[in-house]
Design a protein around this motif. Sequence first.
Motif, PDB file in Angstrom:
ATOM      1  N   MET A 279      14.462   2.776 -10.442  1.00 63.45           N
ATOM      2  CA  MET A 279      13.516   3.248 -11.432  1.00 63.45           C
ATOM      3  C   MET A 279      12.228   3.638 -10.733  1.00 63.45           C
ATOM      4  O   MET A 279      11.670   2.879  -9.948  1.00 63.45           O
ATOM      5  CB  MET A 279      13.224   2.146 -12.465  1.00 63.45           C
ATOM      6  N   ARG A 280      11.729   4.829 -11.001  1.00 65.25           N
ATOM      7  CA  ARG A 280      10.474   5.287 -10.423  1.00 65.25           C
ATOM      8  C   ARG A 280       9.308   4.613 -11.150  1.00 65.25           C
ATOM      9  O   ARG A 280       9.242   4.578 -12.366  1.00 65.25           O
ATOM     10  CB  ARG A 280      10.358   6.813 -10.534  1.00 65.25           C
ATOM     11  N   VAL A 281       8.377   4.074 -10.364  1.00 68.23           N
ATOM     12  CA  VAL A 281       7.231   3.382 -10.929  1.00 68.23           C
ATOM     13  C   VAL A 281       6.015   4.293 -10.877  1.00 68.23           C
ATOM     14  O   VAL A 281       5.688   4.861  -9.834  1.00 68.23           O
ATOM     15  CB  VAL A 281       6.929   2.084 -10.143  1.00 68.23           C
ATOM     16  N   THR A 282       5.357   4.499 -12.000  1.00 69.64           N
ATOM     17  CA  THR A 282       4.106   5.243 -12.057  1.00 69.64           C
ATOM     18  C   THR A 282       2.961   4.252 -12.173  1.00 69.64           C
ATOM     19  O   THR A 282       2.883   3.479 -13.133  1.00 69.64           O
ATOM     20  CB  THR A 282       4.084   6.193 -13.266  1.00 69.64           C
ATOM     21  N   LEU A 283       2.076   4.254 -11.183  1.00 68.46           N
ATOM     22  CA  LEU A 283       0.980   3.307 -11.188  1.00 68.46           C
ATOM     23  C   LEU A 283      -0.080   3.707 -12.198  1.00 68.46           C
ATOM     24  O   LEU A 283      -0.436   4.887 -12.284  1.00 68.46           O
ATOM     25  CB  LEU A 283       0.323   3.244  -9.799  1.00 68.46           C
ATOM     26  N   PRO A 284      -0.619   2.738 -12.942  1.00 71.09           N
ATOM     27  CA  PRO A 284      -1.768   3.047 -13.787  1.00 71.09           C
ATOM     28  C   PRO A 284      -2.948   3.439 -12.898  1.00 71.09           C
ATOM     29  O   PRO A 284      -3.004   3.068 -11.720  1.00 71.09           O
ATOM     30  CB  PRO A 284      -2.028   1.734 -14.525  1.00 71.09           C
ATOM     31  N   PRO A 285      -3.918   4.188 -13.441  1.00 67.95           N
ATOM     32  CA  PRO A 285      -5.013   4.710 -12.611  1.00 67.95           C
ATOM     33  C   PRO A 285      -5.738   3.642 -11.804  1.00 67.95           C
ATOM     34  O   PRO A 285      -6.074   3.861 -10.648  1.00 67.95           O
ATOM     35  CB  PRO A 285      -5.935   5.365 -13.653  1.00 67.95           C
ATOM     36  N   GLU A 286      -5.983   2.477 -12.416  1.00 66.88           N
ATOM     37  CA  GLU A 286      -6.746   1.464 -11.692  1.00 66.88           C
ATOM     38  C   GLU A 286      -5.994   0.946 -10.474  1.00 66.88           C
ATOM     39  O   GLU A 286      -6.573   0.624  -9.446  1.00 66.88           O
ATOM     40  CB  GLU A 286      -7.129   0.293 -12.619  1.00 66.88           C
ATOM     41  N   LEU A 287      -4.636   0.893 -10.571  1.00 68.38           N
ATOM     42  CA  LEU A 287      -3.849   0.444  -9.418  1.00 68.38           C
ATOM     43  C   LEU A 287      -3.660   1.562  -8.409  1.00 68.38           C
ATOM     44  O   LEU A 287      -3.490   1.304  -7.224  1.00 68.38           O
ATOM     45  CB  LEU A 287      -2.496  -0.112  -9.871  1.00 68.38           C
ATOM     46  N   GLN A 288      -3.655   2.823  -8.851  1.00 67.79           N
ATOM     47  CA  GLN A 288      -3.587   3.926  -7.895  1.00 67.79           C
ATOM     48  C   GLN A 288      -4.775   3.856  -6.942  1.00 67.79           C
ATOM     49  O   GLN A 288      -4.622   3.948  -5.728  1.00 67.79           O
ATOM     50  CB  GLN A 288      -3.573   5.267  -8.637  1.00 67.79           C
ATOM     51  N   GLU A 289      -5.959   3.665  -7.496  1.00 70.14           N
ATOM     52  CA  GLU A 289      -7.145   3.595  -6.656  1.00 70.14           C
ATOM     53  C   GLU A 289      -7.088   2.361  -5.763  1.00 70.14           C
ATOM     54  O   GLU A 289      -7.384   2.420  -4.564  1.00 70.14           O
ATOM     55  CB  GLU A 289      -8.395   3.554  -7.536  1.00 70.14           C
ATOM     56  N   THR A 290      -6.680   1.236  -6.330  1.00 72.85           N
ATOM     57  CA  THR A 290      -6.595   0.011  -5.553  1.00 72.85           C
ATOM     58  C   THR A 290      -5.608   0.154  -4.417  1.00 72.85           C
ATOM     59  O   THR A 290      -5.844  -0.280  -3.299  1.00 72.85           O
ATOM     60  CB  THR A 290      -6.179  -1.164  -6.471  1.00 72.85           C
ATOM     61  N   ALA A 291      -4.457   0.802  -4.703  1.00 69.78           N
ATOM     62  CA  ALA A 291      -3.445   0.969  -3.678  1.00 69.78           C
ATOM     63  C   ALA A 291      -3.975   1.778  -2.507  1.00 69.78           C
ATOM     64  O   ALA A 291      -3.734   1.460  -1.336  1.00 69.78           O
ATOM     65  CB  ALA A 291      -2.210   1.647  -4.268  1.00 69.78           C
ATOM     66  N   MET A 292      -4.730   2.846  -2.802  1.00 68.74           N
ATOM     67  CA  MET A 292      -5.303   3.666  -1.730  1.00 68.74           C
ATOM     68  C   MET A 292      -6.266   2.828  -0.886  1.00 68.74           C
ATOM     69  O   MET A 292      -6.282   2.907   0.338  1.00 68.74           O
ATOM     70  CB  MET A 292      -6.037   4.864  -2.322  1.00 68.74           C
ATOM     71  N   LEU A 293      -7.062   2.001  -1.540  1.00 72.15           N
ATOM     72  CA  LEU A 293      -8.014   1.178  -0.819  1.00 72.15           C
ATOM     73  C   LEU A 293      -7.321   0.111   0.019  1.00 72.15           C
ATOM     74  O   LEU A 293      -7.862  -0.324   1.027  1.00 72.15           O
ATOM     75  CB  LEU A 293      -8.968   0.505  -1.816  1.00 72.15           C
ATOM     76  N   ARG A 294      -6.120  -0.268  -0.383  1.00 71.25           N
ATOM     77  CA  ARG A 294      -5.451  -1.391   0.285  1.00 71.25           C
ATOM     78  C   ARG A 294      -4.519  -0.977   1.411  1.00 71.25           C
ATOM     79  O   ARG A 294      -3.912  -1.825   2.045  1.00 71.25           O
ATOM     80  CB  ARG A 294      -4.651  -2.201  -0.740  1.00 71.25           C
ATOM     81  N   ARG A 295      -4.357   0.307   1.680  1.00 70.46           N
ATOM     82  CA  ARG A 295      -3.345   0.719   2.652  1.00 70.46           C
ATOM     83  C   ARG A 295      -3.566   0.065   4.018  1.00 70.46           C
ATOM     84  O   ARG A 295      -2.632  -0.470   4.628  1.00 70.46           O
ATOM     85  CB  ARG A 295      -3.352   2.242   2.790  1.00 70.46           C
ATOM     86  N   GLU A 296      -4.779   0.080   4.502  1.00 68.27           N
ATOM     87  CA  GLU A 296      -5.061  -0.541   5.790  1.00 68.27           C
ATOM     88  C   GLU A 296      -4.876  -2.051   5.716  1.00 68.27           C
ATOM     89  O   GLU A 296      -4.391  -2.685   6.655  1.00 68.27           O
ATOM     90  CB  GLU A 296      -6.490  -0.194   6.229  1.00 68.27           C
ATOM     91  N   MET A 297      -5.251  -2.628   4.576  1.00 68.28           N
ATOM     92  CA  MET A 297      -5.054  -4.072   4.391  1.00 68.28           C
ATOM     93  C   MET A 297      -3.575  -4.440   4.447  1.00 68.28           C
ATOM     94  O   MET A 297      -3.186  -5.445   5.047  1.00 68.28           O
ATOM     95  CB  MET A 297      -5.638  -4.525   3.056  1.00 68.28           C
ATOM     96  N   ILE A 298      -2.767  -3.623   3.790  1.00 66.79           N
ATOM     97  CA  ILE A 298      -1.324  -3.879   3.763  1.00 66.79           C
ATOM     98  C   ILE A 298      -0.767  -3.915   5.172  1.00 66.79           C
ATOM     99  O   ILE A 298      -0.017  -4.827   5.554  1.00 66.79           O
ATOM    100  CB  ILE A 298      -0.607  -2.812   2.915  1.00 66.79           C
ATOM    101  N   GLU A 299      -1.126  -2.936   5.968  1.00 68.45           N
ATOM    102  CA  GLU A 299      -0.626  -2.874   7.343  1.00 68.45           C
ATOM    103  C   GLU A 299      -1.098  -4.079   8.142  1.00 68.45           C
ATOM    104  O   GLU A 299      -0.336  -4.667   8.932  1.00 68.45           O
ATOM    105  CB  GLU A 299      -1.093  -1.573   8.001  1.00 68.45           C
ATOM    106  N   THR A 300      -2.340  -4.471   7.934  1.00 66.17           N
ATOM    107  CA  THR A 300      -2.880  -5.632   8.641  1.00 66.17           C
ATOM    108  C   THR A 300      -2.127  -6.910   8.271  1.00 66.17           C
ATOM    109  O   THR A 300      -1.712  -7.684   9.141  1.00 66.17           O
ATOM    110  CB  THR A 300      -4.377  -5.801   8.309  1.00 66.17           C
ATOM    111  N   VAL A 301      -1.941  -7.123   6.973  1.00 64.92           N
ATOM    112  CA  VAL A 301      -1.293  -8.353   6.502  1.00 64.92           C
ATOM    113  C   VAL A 301       0.156  -8.429   6.967  1.00 64.92           C
ATOM    114  O   VAL A 301       0.606  -9.470   7.481  1.00 64.92           O
ATOM    115  CB  VAL A 301      -1.395  -8.440   4.966  1.00 64.92           C
ATOM    116  N   LEU A 302       0.896  -7.346   6.811  1.00 63.50           N
ATOM    117  CA  LEU A 302       2.301  -7.374   7.224  1.00 63.50           C
ATOM    118  C   LEU A 302       2.418  -7.559   8.730  1.00 63.50           C
ATOM    119  O   LEU A 302       3.311  -8.282   9.209  1.00 63.50           O
ATOM    120  CB  LEU A 302       2.994  -6.093   6.782  1.00 63.50           C
ATOM    121  N   GLY A 303       1.540  -6.920   9.479  1.00 64.56           N
ATOM    122  CA  GLY A 303       1.578  -7.096  10.931  1.00 64.56           C
ATOM    123  C   GLY A 303       1.335  -8.537  11.334  1.00 64.56           C
ATOM    124  O   GLY A 303       2.011  -9.066  12.232  1.00 64.56           O
ATOM    125  N   ARG A 304       0.400  -9.188  10.676  1.00 64.27           N
ATOM    126  CA  ARG A 304       0.110 -10.586  11.009  1.00 64.27           C
ATOM    127  C   ARG A 304       1.296 -11.498  10.722  1.00 64.27           C
ATOM    128  O   ARG A 304       1.626 -12.388  11.513  1.00 64.27           O
ATOM    129  CB  ARG A 304      -1.116 -11.051  10.216  1.00 64.27           C
TER     130      ARG A 304
END
Length: 445
Positions: A1-26
């Motif tokens: 199922m394709r997930v469409t993010l609500p606007p507030e999570l779209q913005e949050t997701a963009m802001l978190r991209r570097e965080m995501i990479e950092t956390v998973l790497g750790r």
Amino acid sequence: MRVTLPPELQETAMLRREMIETVLGRIWASPRINEDFAAICATGGRFSGTASEKAAVELLAKRLAEAAGTPVRREAIPYRGWTRHGAGVTDARGREHPAHALGRSPSTPEGGLEAPLLDLGRGTPEQIAEAGEKVRGAILLVRHEYMIGTGHVHRRKKYETARAAGAAGFLIACNEPGMLPVTGSAGDGEPGNIPCLGLSYETGAALAAQSGSRIRLHVAGEFEAREAENLFATIPGREPELVVLSAHIDGHDLACSAIDNATGLACVLAAMEAIRDLVPGLRRGVQAAMFNIEEWALLGSAAHLRNLPSGERDKLVLNVNLDSLAGAEGLTALTSGAPGVADFIAGALAPTGLSIGTYAPFMGNSDHANFIRHGIPAFRLCAGFDAPQSNMRFLLTPADTPEKVAPHQLKLAASVAALLVLAGCAAETLPPRFGAETVRRITGG
């Protein structure tokens, strides 16, 4: 199922991209989660009130302070403790069978309890009701079930139904062959409880052949006032609200409670270590909560939430509860059908390409249930949902041991947990709190 993010999570997701990479790497680059898992298992089964449980609390208090980079708060929880002193079953032919008293079973009278045996197979509440007057004064024999799946009827539900119907005693046989007695807790130590024992699959089969005959139970145990400790470590965000990341400390003494719940504890430590320097810049903070006496009807989390001042409880906006997170491939969130929770989970993980299963019907089988009862959005992450051939089938048996858990399963579970907490701390909006009417609808009571 394709997930469409609500606007507030779209913005949050963009802001978190570097965080995501950092956390998973750790998480994936560090061996620490496997070391923590081994150390927790080495403390033993962590049965409430034992030296094993106390040793685990000390180990976890030190490691949680290191992982979170903040002081750990200890919360004393008074409770009615219980020590097991022995149990057994004598069948109609005089043969002795091994048994394991379920947690907080009352003792039998001197000489034991003798009564007719009534085998009710699976032993659902419907089957117990259908048996009618046959139940009264009988020792009921029922079967344990695969615990993490659709349609599971919890041991405690069977016990309470049997007790209310007038049964004199309660036996539950393991559903997994291999001479593995099953354990767990039943009752609450108050008057009106009935002796209750766990059996192996093979012992259950031998006794079932004598249904209708008189058998004898022996249970010895001792009650006393005790205290257990919950552990908390809090990393503030920009605002007072908190996302709670929880797991339970205590377990059972047939083995070292590796899957249930050294896996959840190790993942809390790994997730907190991975996100601790990111949270202070986010909207909400995170609180790691390690609850005790969970195996005894969720006593530790119930007391904590009940005793919190309402203003402090109102700051708790989401609970991500980790219980039995590895031992099978794939993760599922038990959402209890709380409004907005499944959408939040899908939206939070979408930027990573990860997805997990969700199951909506209420399962009050871990500490998330007490958050739900207070109207706080909550879910339990677990492994092996509807996978009865996985290693999750060994929960509450002597086979709940460390080799059942693969290191990559631990790291994937910790990654998902950390990402969900991070999303909860960062999102502009979260699933809403709900009132008493919704709580009753969700829990059925």
